[in-house]
Write an enzyme that holds these catalytic residues in place. Structure first.
Site, PDB file in Angstrom:
ATOM      1  N   LYS A 187       0.884  -1.156   0.000  1.00  0.00           N
ATOM      2  CA  LYS A 187       0.000   0.000   0.000  1.00  0.00           C
ATOM      3  C   LYS A 187       0.923   1.207   0.000  1.00  0.00           C
ATOM      4  O   LYS A 187       1.608   1.469   0.995  1.00  0.00           O
ATOM      5  CB  LYS A 187      -0.877  -0.027   1.251  1.00  0.00           C
ATOM      6  CG  LYS A 187      -1.691   1.241   1.486  1.00  0.00           C
ATOM      7  CD  LYS A 187      -2.620   1.084   2.701  1.00  0.00           C
ATOM      8  CE  LYS A 187      -3.413   2.361   2.959  1.00  0.00           C
ATOM      9  NZ  LYS A 187      -4.368   2.216   4.064  1.00  0.00           N
TER      10      LYS A 187
ATOM     11  N   GLU B 229      -3.197   7.125   2.252  1.00  0.00           N
ATOM     12  CA  GLU B 229      -3.484   7.316   3.674  1.00  0.00           C
ATOM     13  C   GLU B 229      -2.204   7.394   4.503  1.00  0.00           C
ATOM     14  O   GLU B 229      -2.010   6.635   5.453  1.00  0.00           O
ATOM     15  CB  GLU B 229      -4.423   6.207   4.175  1.00  0.00           C
ATOM     16  CG  GLU B 229      -5.757   6.205   3.429  1.00  0.00           C
ATOM     17  CD  GLU B 229      -6.763   5.157   3.890  1.00  0.00           C
ATOM     18  OE1 GLU B 229      -6.343   4.115   4.407  1.00  0.00           O
ATOM     19  OE2 GLU B 229      -7.969   5.399   3.724  1.00  0.00           O
TER      20      GLU B 229
ATOM     21  N   ARG C  60      -1.471  -2.212  -4.436  1.00  0.00           N
ATOM     22  CA  ARG C  60      -2.859  -1.781  -4.260  1.00  0.00           C
ATOM     23  C   ARG C  60      -3.169  -0.469  -4.983  1.00  0.00           C
ATOM     24  O   ARG C  60      -2.354   0.451  -5.012  1.00  0.00           O
ATOM     25  CB  ARG C  60      -3.195  -1.666  -2.775  1.00  0.00           C
ATOM     26  CG  ARG C  60      -3.087  -3.027  -2.091  1.00  0.00           C
ATOM     27  CD  ARG C  60      -3.389  -2.974  -0.623  1.00  0.00           C
ATOM     28  NE  ARG C  60      -4.803  -3.004  -0.320  1.00  0.00           N
ATOM     29  CZ  ARG C  60      -5.429  -2.107   0.412  1.00  0.00           C
ATOM     30  NH1 ARG C  60      -4.787  -1.066   0.909  1.00  0.00           N
ATOM     31  NH2 ARG C  60      -6.714  -2.235   0.666  1.00  0.00           N
TER      32      ARG C  60
ATOM     33  N   ASP D 166     -14.878   2.775  -0.943  1.00  0.00           N
ATOM     34  CA  ASP D 166     -14.280   1.978   0.122  1.00  0.00           C
ATOM     35  C   ASP D 166     -15.298   1.059   0.784  1.00  0.00           C
ATOM     36  O   ASP D 166     -15.724   1.330   1.901  1.00  0.00           O
ATOM     37  CB  ASP D 166     -13.664   2.926   1.163  1.00  0.00           C
ATOM     38  CG  ASP D 166     -12.722   2.212   2.108  1.00  0.00           C
ATOM     39  OD1 ASP D 166     -12.406   1.036   1.858  1.00  0.00           O
ATOM     40  OD2 ASP D 166     -12.297   2.835   3.098  1.00  0.00           O
TER      41      ASP D 166
ATOM     42  N   GLU E 219     -16.373  -3.931   7.847  1.00  0.00           N
ATOM     43  CA  GLU E 219     -16.037  -2.607   8.363  1.00  0.00           C
ATOM     44  C   GLU E 219     -17.201  -1.621   8.264  1.00  0.00           C
ATOM     45  O   GLU E 219     -17.530  -0.945   9.238  1.00  0.00           O
ATOM     46  CB  GLU E 219     -14.822  -2.056   7.599  1.00  0.00           C
ATOM     47  CG  GLU E 219     -14.490  -0.632   7.994  1.00  0.00           C
ATOM     48  CD  GLU E 219     -13.271  -0.082   7.273  1.00  0.00           C
ATOM     49  OE1 GLU E 219     -12.663  -0.804   6.469  1.00  0.00           O
ATOM     50  OE2 GLU E 219     -12.934   1.092   7.533  1.00  0.00           O
TER      51      GLU E 219
HETATM   52  C1  BDP Z   1     -10.203   1.391   4.675  1.00  0.00           C
HETATM   53  C2  BDP Z   1      -9.940   1.207   6.124  1.00  0.00           C
HETATM   54  C3  BDP Z   1      -8.512   1.444   6.517  1.00  0.00           C
HETATM   55  C4  BDP Z   1      -7.605   0.666   5.593  1.00  0.00           C
HETATM   56  C5  BDP Z   1      -7.875   1.067   4.177  1.00  0.00           C
HETATM   57  C6  BDP Z   1      -7.101   0.263   3.151  1.00  0.00           C
HETATM   58  O1  BDP Z   1     -10.774   2.108   6.831  1.00  0.00           O
HETATM   59  O2  BDP Z   1      -8.371   1.061   7.846  1.00  0.00           O
HETATM   60  O3  BDP Z   1      -6.290   0.873   5.913  1.00  0.00           O
HETATM   61  O4  BDP Z   1      -9.223   0.846   3.871  1.00  0.00           O
HETATM   62  O5  BDP Z   1      -7.748  -0.502   2.434  1.00  0.00           O
HETATM   63  O6  BDP Z   1     -11.358   0.685   4.377  1.00  0.00           O
HETATM   64  O7  BDP Z   1      -5.902   0.399   3.019  1.00  0.00           O
END
Ligand code: BDP
Length: 682
Positions: free
Chosen positions: A285, A289, A322, A368, A396
């Site tokens: 990743k 984020e 990703r 998401d 989630e």
């Molecule tokens: C989101 C989640 C987060 C993950 C992110 C991901 O809230 O915790 O790190 O996806 O897929 O759904 O990297």
């Protein structure tokens, strides 16, 4: 405890059916040997012993009724008169199960193309017995729809699980490996019983400690897990920190074009393969984020991924890169920076620039894992790059394994979606199985929903998502009904009322969850951070890019070409026009694509506002109804599982009521429009 064994129950059979099975099950003949066949042997012995009585086990053909297992090139199969040529052109995990006559004796042959097929076949036979099927005329050929069938863990070494709702990690605790071999082995059994063949064992957000998983101190413990998984045909992967060269490599940079960086990864990869000769590769990743990535060095994601792919290539390793890349610090006033556009905008221009052992990993939707999203437009757009689809088995955004939400129907909608990439019929499933664009590597992966709770999944009924995920990606033509029915029978037994009640609950649960949460595809409206329960404007003025734009006139996100974010243009023309026009856009995605006045009339005939009120009142009633139905099963289900689910249902009801009241009040006060049935007061 029944809850721990999930669907591998192997309960004692009634005498009538026992007699029928007994003929075959007295004797097991294994004509080949390997670690994986050893696992098949253990499983069959365990299953048959507990369903009937202990079988005798042999390594040579015997002149009596038996179950015989072999890989398809075994010469002795000729004596049995089995023609295995059908396996020639099938995938390496394929297998046959046939009832044959051998020297006048009824015999069941389980023939795998490789030893993995033997193991899958053994689980299949046990499942047939759990389902009480007749074994006298079996003629089964199984060939998995997807080559890569993976699960990603989001486990951290402190023991926590990112988005985990079933306790803590089964792998780590307090920054150490737990080494609970028995539990890991039981997990491997569950995985291979549903055909999973790939597993990554740490969070995609690789923090400081987990960066060390690829160091000589920790690799032996990773290898220990890989050793167990290998016996069940499962390849082990690690998520790696893109900036490992800086964090643990003593280099000043992670620039993918830097020679020292490249060399470091080459050496590091060699070292990993010394510990785990069949190591799968890396999940990455990057630039997402707050995770590091190649953007820091003005390099592309192809540069970053290829650098790792080069290091893995000599060993046959893979990079899962990703596509969940977006700016989580965007300026919300700039409506052109639509988060939904991000994956396509980043990766479509790079199509064809990745090495062949790079696999792009794409979430099912553009946002998401919301309860309802359209399908990611990257599917069909990428034609020269290997890729896999990513689902989230962990709930989630769909109730966190407190609320019941059986996700197989949602996944099926995704898989059956027609992208029109190569004309009508270019479905997602035909893209991710690799056939449309002739991909070297393809398949499906998903975020795990298990933890160290006794029943693995928090809510015992969430086991159905784990099971259903595996079964569906093995055979994408199975229906939700078939999967639900099978799971209920092998998990809870064959009592008619139990089977029909739980099967129906599962099949309606996604729709019910959607009824009381964010309406018409708009998504979010969830509590920021932990993502459980309503918070209508929780994300509305944040930087994450997830808005609904509700005001006193209307609601929804304008993603049209003319005056919206233009997201709709990322699809092939048939879908662009389907979604772009308010006339043709399906009701359940209306607010994802359009901003409309509250009195806008849906195809159902209702106004948007009345639809919101009605579904939210209905959703709560449906939860109440499920609780009533569950209570009627009390006598027919063991008390642990009965109570475990009932407790969760009670939490779900509280949650549903809160959602209903927050959503309805919010829209009532914003719109000023009364509910037709006057259920709301100021
Ligand atoms: C989101 C989640 C987060 C993950 C992110 C991901 O809230 O915790 O790190 O996806 O897929 O759904 O990297």
């Amino acid at each position: 405890e029944a809850a721990y064994h999930c669907w591998l129950q192997y309960n004692k059979l009634d005498s009538s059916i026992e007699e029928h099975y007994q003929t075959y099950c007295e004797t097991l003949v294994f004509l080949d040997h390997s670690q994986i066949i050893q696992a098949a042997k253990e499983e069959l012995v365990q299953g048959i012993t507990s369903m009937i009585h202990p079988p005798s086990v042999h390594a040579v053909p015997l002149e009596k009724p038996s179950i015989v297992l072999a890989t398809y090139e075994n010469n002795q199969l000729k004596d049995y008169g089995i023609n295995t040529t059908v396996l020639d052109h099938l995938q390496e995990d394929s297998y046959l199960i046939q009832t044959i006559t051998y020297k006048n004796h009824h015999t069941i042959a389980i023939i795998g193309k490789q030893d993995k097929g033997v193991l899958y076949g053994a689980f299949h036979l046990l499942r047939l017995m759990q389902m009480r099927e007749n074994l006298n005329e079996l003629a089964i050929i199984e060939n998995p729809s997807n080559q890569i069938r993976m699960i990603n863990h989001w486990d951290n070494m402190d023991g926590s699980i990112e988005r985990g709702y079933s306790g803590d990690s089964i792998f780590y605790k307090d920054y150490e490996f737990i080494h609970d071999i028995k539990r890991i082995k039981d997990y491997a059994r569950l995985l291979s019983s549903i055909g999973i063949n790939s597993l990554s064992i740490n969070n995609v957000n690789v923090h400081k400690v987990e960066t060390n998983l690829i160091t000589k101190e920790m690799l032996p413990s990773v290898a220990e897990i890989a050793d167990i998984m290998r016996c069940y045909g499962i390849t082990t992967y690690l998520s790696v920190n893109y900036a490992s060269t800086i964090e643990i490599g003593n280099l000043p940079t992670a620039d993918p074009l830097d020679k020292d960086v490249q060399q470091w990864w080459i050496e590091k990869t060699k070292e990993i393969y010394q510990h785990i000769p069949d190591f799968g590769g890396f999940i990455v990743k990057a630039d997402s984020e707050h995770r590091p990535g190649p953007f820091t060095y003005n390099r592309t994601h192809a540069d970053g991924a290829n650098m790792l792919a080069k290091a893995l290539e000599p060993f046959g390793g893979l990079v899962f890169w990703r596509c969940f890349v977006y700016n989580c610090l965007q300026d919300w006033r700039d409506r052109k920076t639509d988060r939904a556009r991000a994956a396509y905008d980043h990766f479509k221009p790079l199509d064809g620039e990745f090495m062949d052992n790079v696999i792009l990993q794409i979430k099912n939707g553009p946002m998401d894992f919301q309860v309802r999203e359209p399908v990611s437009p990257l599917f069909g757009a990428l034609q020269n790059t290997n890729h896999v689809l990513e689902f989230q088995v962990a709930q989630e955004y769909t109730g966190q394994q407190k609320d019941l939400c059986f996700l197989v129907p949602q996944w099926k909608e995704v898989l059956d979606f027609d992208t029109h990439a190569k004309g009508e019929g270019t479905t997602i499933k035909s893209i991710v199985d690799g056939s449309q664009f002739d991909l070297t590597y393809s398949g499906i992966t998903a975020v795990s929903n298990i933890g160290n709770d006794m029943n693995w999944t928090g809510n015992t009924l969430a086991q159905a998502n784990f099971f259903g995920y595996g079964r569906l990606i093995w055979n994408t033509d199975l229906t939700s009904e078939e999967i639900a029915n099978e799971w209920v029978r092998i998990t809870f037994g064959h009592d008619d009322e139990v089977v029909s009640t739980i099967t129906k609950m599962l099949l309606h649960s996604w729709e019910i969850y959607e009824n009381y949460t964010a309406p018409l595809g708009v998504g979010w409206m969830i509590n920021p951070g932990h993502h459980y329960g309503p918070n209508i404007e929780g994300y509305e003025y944040s930087l994450w890019g997830t808005y609904h734009f509700s005001d006193c006139f209307g609601t929804g996100v304008n993603r049209t070409i003319k005056d919206g974010t233009g997201y709709t243009s990322q699809y092939y023309p048939e879908n662009t026009s389907l979604y772009d026009s308010i006339e043709t856009c399906p009701d359940n995605l209306l607010l994802f694509f359009h901003h409309v006045p509250y009195r806008h009339q849906l195809k159902s005939g209702k106004t948007v506002i009345q639809h919101i009120y009605d579904t939210h009142f209905l959703g709560v009633e449906q939860v109440q109804d499920m609780i009533q139905k569950w209570k009627q099963l009390e006598q027919n289900i063991d008390s642990y599982r009965y109570k475990n689910v009932l407790d969760r249902f009670n939490m779900q009801l509280e949650n549903a009521i809160e959602w209903r009241d927050c959503i309805n009040t919010y829209f009532f006060r914003h719109s000023g429009i009364q509910d037709e049935h006057s259920r709301l007061i100021y």
